[in-house]
Design a protein around this motif. Structure first.
Motif, PDB file in Angstrom:
ATOM      1  N   VAL A 227       0.835  -1.204   0.000  1.00 16.27           N
ATOM      2  CA  VAL A 227       0.000   0.000   0.000  1.00 16.27           C
ATOM      3  C   VAL A 227       0.869   1.254   0.000  1.00 16.27           C
ATOM      4  O   VAL A 227       0.563   2.245  -0.674  1.00 16.27           O
ATOM      5  CB  VAL A 227      -0.958  -0.007   1.211  1.00 16.27           C
ATOM      6  N   THR A 228       1.959   1.225   0.760  1.00 15.41           N
ATOM      7  CA  THR A 228       2.887   2.363   0.771  1.00 15.41           C
ATOM      8  C   THR A 228       3.396   2.642  -0.634  1.00 15.41           C
ATOM      9  O   THR A 228       3.440   3.795  -1.086  1.00 15.41           O
ATOM     10  CB  THR A 228       4.065   2.089   1.720  1.00 15.41           C
ATOM     11  N   GLY A 237      -5.857   7.119  -4.931  1.00 14.61           N
ATOM     12  CA  GLY A 237      -6.027   7.378  -3.502  1.00 14.61           C
ATOM     13  C   GLY A 237      -6.668   6.203  -2.811  1.00 14.61           C
ATOM     14  O   GLY A 237      -7.163   5.270  -3.456  1.00 14.61           O
ATOM     15  N   GLU A 238      -6.700   6.260  -1.466  1.00 13.28           N
ATOM     16  CA  GLU A 238      -7.259   5.114  -0.726  1.00 13.28           C
ATOM     17  C   GLU A 238      -8.724   4.878  -1.047  1.00 13.28           C
ATOM     18  O   GLU A 238      -9.187   3.736  -1.105  1.00 13.28           O
ATOM     19  CB  GLU A 238      -7.059   5.272   0.778  1.00 13.28           C
ATOM     20  N   SER A 239      -9.483   5.949  -1.323  1.00 14.92           N
ATOM     21  CA  SER A 239     -10.900   5.767  -1.652  1.00 14.92           C
ATOM     22  C   SER A 239     -11.068   5.069  -3.000  1.00 14.92           C
ATOM     23  O   SER A 239     -12.064   4.367  -3.229  1.00 14.92           O
ATOM     24  CB  SER A 239     -11.621   7.120  -1.673  1.00 14.92           C
ATOM     25  N   THR A 259      -2.402   2.770   6.868  1.00 15.84           N
ATOM     26  CA  THR A 259      -1.206   3.134   6.103  1.00 15.84           C
ATOM     27  C   THR A 259      -1.385   4.484   5.427  1.00 15.84           C
ATOM     28  O   THR A 259      -0.471   5.313   5.421  1.00 15.84           O
ATOM     29  CB  THR A 259      -0.900   2.058   5.042  1.00 15.84           C
ATOM     30  N   ALA A 260      -2.572   4.721   4.877  1.00 19.71           N
ATOM     31  CA  ALA A 260      -2.842   6.012   4.233  1.00 19.71           C
ATOM     32  C   ALA A 260      -2.747   7.150   5.247  1.00 19.71           C
ATOM     33  O   ALA A 260      -2.178   8.213   4.957  1.00 19.71           O
ATOM     34  CB  ALA A 260      -4.216   5.985   3.577  1.00 19.71           C
ATOM     35  N   ASP A 261      -3.293   6.931   6.438  1.00 18.77           N
ATOM     36  CA  ASP A 261      -3.211   7.959   7.496  1.00 18.77           C
ATOM     37  C   ASP A 261      -1.760   8.232   7.877  1.00 18.77           C
ATOM     38  O   ASP A 261      -1.360   9.386   8.078  1.00 18.77           O
ATOM     39  CB  ASP A 261      -3.999   7.517   8.723  1.00 18.77           C
ATOM     40  N   GLY A 267       3.745  13.053   5.418  1.00 23.18           N
ATOM     41  CA  GLY A 267       3.837  14.117   4.418  1.00 23.18           C
ATOM     42  C   GLY A 267       3.643  15.489   5.035  1.00 23.18           C
ATOM     43  O   GLY A 267       4.347  16.445   4.693  1.00 23.18           O
ATOM     44  N   GLU A 268       2.683  15.589   5.945  1.00 26.34           N
ATOM     45  CA  GLU A 268       2.450  16.866   6.623  1.00 26.34           C
ATOM     46  C   GLU A 268       3.650  17.270   7.470  1.00 26.34           C
ATOM     47  O   GLU A 268       4.028  18.446   7.507  1.00 26.34           O
ATOM     48  CB  GLU A 268       1.194  16.771   7.484  1.00 26.34           C
ATOM     49  N   ALA A 269       4.276  16.274   8.139  1.00 19.43           N
ATOM     50  CA  ALA A 269       5.448  16.571   8.969  1.00 19.43           C
ATOM     51  C   ALA A 269       6.605  17.065   8.112  1.00 19.43           C
ATOM     52  O   ALA A 269       7.305  18.015   8.476  1.00 19.43           O
ATOM     53  CB  ALA A 269       5.858  15.328   9.756  1.00 19.43           C
ATOM     54  N   ARG A 270       6.785  16.409   6.947  1.00 22.55           N
ATOM     55  CA  ARG A 270       7.857  16.858   6.044  1.00 22.55           C
ATOM     56  C   ARG A 270       7.575  18.260   5.538  1.00 22.55           C
ATOM     57  O   ARG A 270       8.472  19.089   5.425  1.00 22.55           O
ATOM     58  CB  ARG A 270       8.001  15.892   4.879  1.00 22.55           C
ATOM     59  N   GLY A 271       6.291  18.530   5.249  1.00 22.71           N
ATOM     60  CA  GLY A 271       5.927  19.861   4.779  1.00 22.71           C
ATOM     61  C   GLY A 271       6.182  20.916   5.837  1.00 22.71           C
ATOM     62  O   GLY A 271       6.670  22.006   5.546  1.00 22.71           O
TER      63      GLY A 271
END
Length: 334
Positions: A227-228, A237-239, A259-261, A267-271
């Motif tokens: 999934v990653t 996307g996951e949906s 895994t999606a979460d 990604g948010e942390a890297r941003g």
């Protein structure tokens, strides 16, 4: 996944094929059948080394396996090429790697008077679906007139590597191979996942393999790897995976959503980290321009532009020089 990945294709490829049971199916599928029958597959053992230079590891990933061929030492060298444009010097690179393998063998067996067979295989997986069009034989790289080539014959070095070009295979051909479920899922994804918006539908043919993978020991972690890879390289996307999830069941749904979460949070942390770096650099630029203005009066537009393009380390160095510099030139020297 073992080792820090250079790219997601490399990380997933190595994670699966560094396991001899998975590599054996891929190697058997590409080797000449008469040779494959004479390889001791039970003795296949991954060697802890890489022959690809650090400068090339963003393009290639290599795995070396040791085994027995007709009762003699032999090596199977497996290299994957992820680029959309194949390396035209690949035959030369494979010769380099083969010589390095022999040098290591000689160092480990200083009394040897023979060299083990080294069988090189290149797996080509183009993210753009472009097939391999470059030479697979060393002789093709030698810049020489065809008549002279024919006259020299065996006096020229010769090496031809095996090529498994996933771009020219259809998915049905990969399904027909005698592979482990883990290897088949990986090879199909290497072929079709990059940029794909419809993996929820396209992967329905892999439901049986995915269920087998999920039911095996460590299956949850393995599905997380799958999934990653999907959510990293595809545009699905996951949906969009709902058609697949319906076939795989509630446990798979939980793994996929979790895994999606996780990927979203990472990604948010890297941003945020990138934002903090940009914010720090912006603050340093503003502070430096203020110091320059206070000490030297007006700041020319060229200086403002130079400061605007600098990184944090350079800004820090210039700010320190302002204290002792007698002119703008002294601040920005070197």
């Amino acid at each position: 996944m073992a080792d820090p990945p250079n790219n997601p294709h490399d990380a997933y490829f190595r994670h699966v094929l560094e396991q001899p049971v998975n590599a054996a199916g891929e190697l058997r599928a590409v080797l000449p059948p008469a040779v494959a029958e004479r390889v001791d597959w039970d003795a296949l053992e991954l060697q802890s080394c890489s022959y690809v230079s650090p400068a090339l590891r963003s393009r290639f990933s290599d795995l070396l396996f040791r085994t027995r061929l007709d009762g003699h030492d032999a090596y199977l060298f497996l290299l994957v090429e992820h680029q959309s444009r194949p390396d035209p010097l690949m035959p030369f690179r494979m010769l380099e790697y083969t010589v390095r393998i022999w040098n290591r063998y000689i160092a480990e067996n200083p009394k040897t008077t023979t060299l083990p067979a080294v069988v090189p295989l290149v797996v080509h997986a183009s993210p753009r679906g472009e097939c391999w069009t470059k030479p697979t034989e060393l002789a093709e790289l030698i810049d020489i007139d065809p008549d002279t080539r024919a006259e020299l014959g065996d006096h020229l070095p010769s090496l031809r590597f095996l090529l498994d070009d996933l771009t020219v295979l259809d998915v049905a051909a990969l399904h027909a191979r005698d592979l482990t479920a883990q290897a088949r899922v990986m090879l199909v994804l290497q072929k079709i996942a990059a940029g794909n918006k419809h993996l929820g539908e396209d992967l329905l043919t892999l439901v049986e393999d995915l269920l087998t993978l999920l039911a095996a020991p460590g299956g949850t972690a393995e599905l997380e790897c799958v999934v990653t890879y999907i959510l990293t390289v595809s545009e699905t996307g996951e949906s969009d995976l709902d058609p697949l999830i319906e076939q795989l069941g509630p446990h798979a749904r939980e793994v996929i959503m979790t895994t999606a979460d996780r990927l979203r949070a990472e990604g948010e942390a890297r941003g945020e980290a990138r934002g903090e770096v940009r914010g720090e650099a912006k603050g340093r630029r503003e502070a430096l321009l203020e110091l320059l203005s206070l000490k030297f009066g007006g700041v020319p537009a060229t200086v403002v532009s130079t400061v605007g393009d600098a990184d944090s380390a350079q800004l820090k160095a210039w700010s320190a020089r302002v204290l002792t510099a007698g002119s703008l030139d002294e601040v920005f020297r070197g």
